[in-house]
Design an enzyme around this catalytic site. Structure first.
Site, PDB file in Angstrom:
ATOM      1  N   ASN A 155       0.804  -1.237   0.000  1.00 47.99           N
ATOM      2  CA  ASN A 155       0.000   0.000   0.000  1.00 47.99           C
ATOM      3  C   ASN A 155       0.832   1.280   0.000  1.00 47.99           C
ATOM      4  O   ASN A 155       0.336   2.320  -0.416  1.00 47.99           O
ATOM      5  CB  ASN A 155      -1.036  -0.002   1.136  1.00 47.99           C
ATOM      6  N   LYS A 178      12.528  -7.697   1.140  1.00 44.44           N
ATOM      7  CA  LYS A 178      11.565  -8.284   0.199  1.00 44.44           C
ATOM      8  C   LYS A 178      10.348  -7.364   0.083  1.00 44.44           C
ATOM      9  O   LYS A 178       9.584  -7.224   1.034  1.00 44.44           O
ATOM     10  CB  LYS A 178      11.089  -9.654   0.680  1.00 44.44           C
ATOM     11  N   SER A 233       0.250  -7.479   7.756  1.00 43.39           N
ATOM     12  CA  SER A 233      -0.849  -7.952   8.599  1.00 43.39           C
ATOM     13  C   SER A 233      -0.349  -8.484   9.945  1.00 43.39           C
ATOM     14  O   SER A 233       0.787  -8.958  10.066  1.00 43.39           O
ATOM     15  CB  SER A 233      -1.601  -9.063   7.869  1.00 43.39           C
ATOM     16  N   GLU A 254       5.032  -3.263  12.266  1.00 43.65           N
ATOM     17  CA  GLU A 254       3.945  -2.295  12.047  1.00 43.65           C
ATOM     18  C   GLU A 254       2.798  -3.100  11.465  1.00 43.65           C
ATOM     19  O   GLU A 254       2.817  -3.448  10.288  1.00 43.65           O
ATOM     20  CB  GLU A 254       4.374  -1.226  11.033  1.00 43.65           C
ATOM     21  N   CYS A 288      -3.223   1.412   6.973  1.00 39.94           N
ATOM     22  CA  CYS A 288      -3.486   0.858   8.301  1.00 39.94           C
ATOM     23  C   CYS A 288      -3.865   1.945   9.295  1.00 39.94           C
ATOM     24  O   CYS A 288      -4.168   1.657  10.447  1.00 39.94           O
ATOM     25  CB  CYS A 288      -2.308   0.035   8.794  1.00 39.94           C
ATOM     26  N   GLU A 385     -10.386  -4.649  10.168  1.00 37.67           N
ATOM     27  CA  GLU A 385     -10.057  -3.507   9.328  1.00 37.67           C
ATOM     28  C   GLU A 385     -10.618  -3.754   7.922  1.00 37.67           C
ATOM     29  O   GLU A 385     -10.324  -4.780   7.314  1.00 37.67           O
ATOM     30  CB  GLU A 385      -8.527  -3.483   9.290  1.00 37.67           C
TER      31      GLU A 385
HETATM   32  P1  ADP Z   1      -1.487  -7.773   3.011  1.00 40.69           P
HETATM   33  O1  ADP Z   1      -2.667  -8.547   3.421  1.00 40.69           O
HETATM   34  O2  ADP Z   1      -1.607  -6.315   3.179  1.00 40.69           O
HETATM   35  O3  ADP Z   1      -0.926  -8.151   1.682  1.00 40.69           O
HETATM   36  P2  ADP Z   1       0.554  -9.325   4.275  1.00 40.69           P
HETATM   37  O4  ADP Z   1       0.937  -9.307   5.706  1.00 40.69           O
HETATM   38  O5  ADP Z   1      -0.009 -10.576   3.715  1.00 40.69           O
HETATM   39  O6  ADP Z   1      -0.414  -8.097   4.114  1.00 40.69           O
HETATM   40  O7  ADP Z   1       1.773  -8.892   3.358  1.00 40.69           O
HETATM   41  C1  ADP Z   1       2.770  -7.972   3.728  1.00 40.69           C
HETATM   42  C2  ADP Z   1       4.109  -8.493   3.252  1.00 40.69           C
HETATM   43  O8  ADP Z   1       4.348  -9.734   3.897  1.00 40.69           O
HETATM   44  C3  ADP Z   1       4.210  -8.769   1.770  1.00 40.69           C
HETATM   45  O9  ADP Z   1       5.509  -8.442   1.330  1.00 40.69           O
HETATM   46  C4  ADP Z   1       3.978 -10.264   1.676  1.00 40.69           C
HETATM   47  O10 ADP Z   1       4.583 -10.853   0.550  1.00 40.69           O
HETATM   48  C5  ADP Z   1       4.674 -10.724   2.932  1.00 40.69           C
HETATM   49  N1  ADP Z   1       4.237 -12.036   3.449  1.00 40.69           N
HETATM   50  C6  ADP Z   1       3.030 -12.633   3.334  1.00 40.69           C
HETATM   51  N2  ADP Z   1       3.022 -13.824   3.963  1.00 40.69           N
HETATM   52  C7  ADP Z   1       4.265 -13.989   4.495  1.00 40.69           C
HETATM   53  C8  ADP Z   1       4.903 -15.013   5.288  1.00 40.69           C
HETATM   54  N3  ADP Z   1       4.265 -16.119   5.656  1.00 40.69           N
HETATM   55  N4  ADP Z   1       6.195 -14.812   5.637  1.00 40.69           N
HETATM   56  C9  ADP Z   1       6.851 -13.708   5.287  1.00 40.69           C
HETATM   57  N5  ADP Z   1       6.317 -12.715   4.558  1.00 40.69           N
HETATM   58  C10 ADP Z   1       5.040 -12.844   4.173  1.00 40.69           C
END
Ligand code: ADP
Length: 481
Positions: A155, A178, A233, A254, A288, A385
Site C-alpha cells: 500500500n 523483500k 498484517s 507495524e 493501516c 479492518e
Molecule cells: P497484506 O494482506 O496487506 O498483503 P501481508 O501481511 O499478507 O499483508 O503482506 C505484507 C508483506 O508480507 C508482503 O511483502 C507479503 O509478501 C509478505 N508475506 C506474506 N506472507 C508472508 C509469510 N508467511 N512470511 C513472510 N512474509 C510474508
C-alpha cells in the site's frame, strides 16, 4: 508505461550490486486495467541466502565508514529520488493504483526519511556515565545491530521501504529487503537510484519473489540476520515473530489497525468532515491508519453524516493516472471481496446506506465510495479492518462510552478525535489506547513524528528521533583504571 527515464524500470532483483534475473519470473499487473506491466525475477531461498552473504560482507565495511560519509551517500540518494519523483510516481501508480497526486506525495514522504536519517546518522551518541567506584570508568557505545531483514507491503511501495532502509543504513547496518509481490517495481527503481548515488554493493539487497513464506522463513532462520522489520498484517507479523524466536532477533512490527475517529458535539463540523474524508478515503481506504470506525456524538450526528455523504458522492473514481481522479482501484479481488463482505454484513444487521455500497460501474476492482450509518458493534467492520472506501458511522452520547468503544479492539495503531474543547482534547488523547492520536486533523504522518502501534498493532517506532534506535545496540564498556 511512459517514463522520462525508462532505465528506472528494473525487473530483476538487486543482490550484491548486481541485477539478478533468477530462474523464474512472476507477473506484476496494473490493478486499474488488469494488464501485465512486467515479469519480475522470482527468487527462492538459495538466492536469498546469497543476498544475506553479500549483506554480511558489505556491512563490515559500511559500518566502519564515518557517519558523515554514509550521510553524504544518503543525501545523494535523496536528491536522485526527488529529481526522479515524476517517474517514481508513475511506476507507483501503475503497479499499485493510487491516484498520481497521492503517489507524488508518497515519493516526497518516502524521500523525507532518507534525508532525515542521513542527518540522524551524525547524531548517534553514546554516554560517559558517572561512576559509582573510583577505580572504574563507565561508557556506553551505540553500534549497528548488523544485518537486518525487511518485508514490506503493497500500500506504500516506496515509503515503507525508505522508512526501514534509511534508518538502518544510516546506523551502519546492511539489509535484505523483500517488497510485496504486487509492487516490486517501485522497490527496484529505488535500488537503481541508490546504486547511482554510490551506495556500496551489498548494503541494500532487494529480493523479489512470489513465495513470501519461503523468503520470510529463510530470513528468520538465518542467525546472521539480527533484526527483522516488517509492515503488514498482524497474522504475518506473528509468524515472523515466532520464526525469529530461534535466533532471538530484535523485531520491529507495524501491523494492522482499526482506527477510531471520534467527533464530539463541540467539534468544528467542517474540520471534522474534511479530516474524516482525508483519513478515510486516502489510498481508497487502504492504509493501516485509515479511519475504520467513525464515532459521532448524537447532537452533531445527522449534520455530520449528511455533509460526509455529500463529500463522498463527489469523489472522482478511476484510473489513478487520469487527471482529477481521487480514488483508484482496490489492489486485488481478495481486497474487494472483504469490502463487499463488510458492507453486506452491516446492511444485513441493520445499517443504513447513505451512498455507494457496491462495486463501481467501471468494473475490475473499483468500488463505490460508501457511507453507512446506524452501525453497531456486532458488525464485522467493528472488529476487522475493512481496508476500503467505506465510512462507517456509529452514534454515541457519552464521552466515556465513546472512549470504551474506541478502545474495544485488539488493535492500537492510530486514533483521531475532533473537538474544540482543550480539556477534552487532553483527557481523550490520554485515554485512547493507541500509539498515535491525531487531533482535529486527518493527516499526521511525517518523518518527524514517531509512527507505531500498541497492542496487536505492533512493536517499535519508525521515523522520528527514535527510529534509528531500532537499528542500534547499546554496548556498556566498564574500564578499570
Ligand atoms: P497484506 O494482506 O496487506 O498483503 P501481508 O501481511 O499478507 O499483508 O503482506 C505484507 C508483506 O508480507 C508482503 O511483502 C507479503 O509478501 C509478505 N508475506 C506474506 N506472507 C508472508 C509469510 N508467511 N512470511 C513472510 N512474509 C510474508
Amino acid at each position: 508505461m511512459r517514463l522520462n527515464d525508462p532505465s528506472l524500470l528494473r525487473v530483476d532483483s538487486y543482490v550484491d550490486g548486481n541485477w539478478l534475473a533468477g530462474k523464474r519470473r512472476f507477473a506484476v499487473t496494473n490493478p486499474a486495467t488488469g494488464e501485465v506491466i512486467a515479469n519480475v525475477a522470482d527468487l527462492g531461498p538459495a538466492e536469498v541466502t546469497a543476498a544475506i552473504d553479500a549483506a554480511v560482507t558489505a556491512q563490515r565495511e559500511w559500518s566502519k565508514r564515518t557517519a558523515k560519509d554514509r550521510a553524504m551517500i544518503m543525501r545523494m540518494w535523496y536528491d536522485l529520488v526527488m529529481a526522479n519523483a515524476e517517474d517514481l510516481a508513475v511506476i507507483l501508480t501503475t503497479e499499485m493504483g493510487k491516484p498520481l497526486a497521492e503517489a507524488k506525495g508518497e515519493v516526497a514522504y518516502g524521500a523525507s526519511f532518507i534525508d532525515w536519517f542521513a542527518e540522524e546518522a551524525r547524531r548517534v551518541c553514546g554516554d560517559v556515565l558517572e561512576t559509582p567506584q573510583a577505580d572504574k570508568r563507565l561508557l556506553t557505545l551505540k553500534q549497528p545491530i548488523g544485518v537486518f531483514g525487511a518485508i514490506t507491503p503493497w500500500n506504500f511501495p516506496i515509503a515503507m521501504i525508505t522508512r526501514k532502509v534509511a534508518p538502518g543504513i544510516a546506523a551502519g547496518c546492511a539489509c535484505v529487503l523483500k517488497p510485496a509481490e504486487q509492487t516490486p517495481l517501485s522497490a527496484l527503481a529505488l535500488a537503481e537510484l541508490a546504486e547511482r548515488a554510490g551506495l556500496p554493493s551489498g548494503v541494500m539487497n532487494i529480493v523479489t519473489g512470489m513465495n513470501a513464506p519461503a523468503i520470510g522463513q529463510t530470513l528468520c532462520d538465518d542467525n546472521r540476520i539480527r533484526k527483522m522489520t516488517f509492515t503488514g498484517s498482524t497474522e504475518v507479523g506473528r509468524i515472523l515473530m515466532r520464526q525469529s524466536a530461534g535466533s532471538v532477533k530484535k523485531m520491529s512490527l507495524e501491523l494492522g489497525g482499526n482506527a477510531p475517529l471520534l467527533v464530539f458535539d463541540d467539534a468544528d463540523l467542517d474540520k471534522a468532515v474534511t479530516g474524516a474524508m482525508m483519513s478515510k478515503f486516502r489510498n481508497a481506504g487502504q492504509t493501516c491508519v485509515c479511519a475504520n470506525r467513525i464515532f459521532v456524538q448524537d447532537k452533531i450526528y445527522d449534520a455530520f453524516a449528511k455533509q460526509l455523504a455529500e463529500a463522498t458522492k463527489a469523489l472522482q473514481v478511476g484510473n489513478g493516472l487520469t487527471e482529477g481522479v481521487e480514488q483508484g482501484p482496490i489492489i486485488d479481488n481478495q481486497g474487494l471481496a472483504k469490502i463487499e463482505r463488510h458492507v453486506e454484513d452491516a446492511i444485513g444487521k441493520g445499517a443504513n446506506l447513505l451512498t455507494g455500497g457496491k462495486p463501481h460501474a467501471l468494473g475490475g476492482t473499483f468500488f463505490e465510495p460508501t457511507v453507512l450509518t446506524e452501525m453497531t458493534s456486532d458488525m464485522q467492520l467493528f472488529r476487522e479492518e475493512t481496508f476500503g472506501p467505506v465510512a462507517a458511522l456509529f452514534k454515541f452520547s457519552d464521552e466515556e462510552d465513546a472512549i470504551a468503544m474506541a478502545n474495544d479492539s485488539e488493535f492500537g495503531l492510530a486514533a483521531y478525535l475532533f473537538t474544540e474543547n482543550a480539556a477534552r482534547l487532553f483527557r481523550v488523547s490520554e485515554a485512547l489506547e493507541f500509539g498515535i492520536v491525531a487531533v482535529n486533523t486527518g493527516i499526521f504522518s511525517s518523518e518527524v513524528g514517531p509512527f507505531g502501534g500498541l497492542k496487536n498493532s505492533g512493536l517499535g517506532r519508525e521515523g522520528s528521533k527514535y527510529g534509528i534506535d531500532e537499528f542500534l545496540e547499546i554496548k556498556f564498556v566498564c574500564v578499570g583504571i
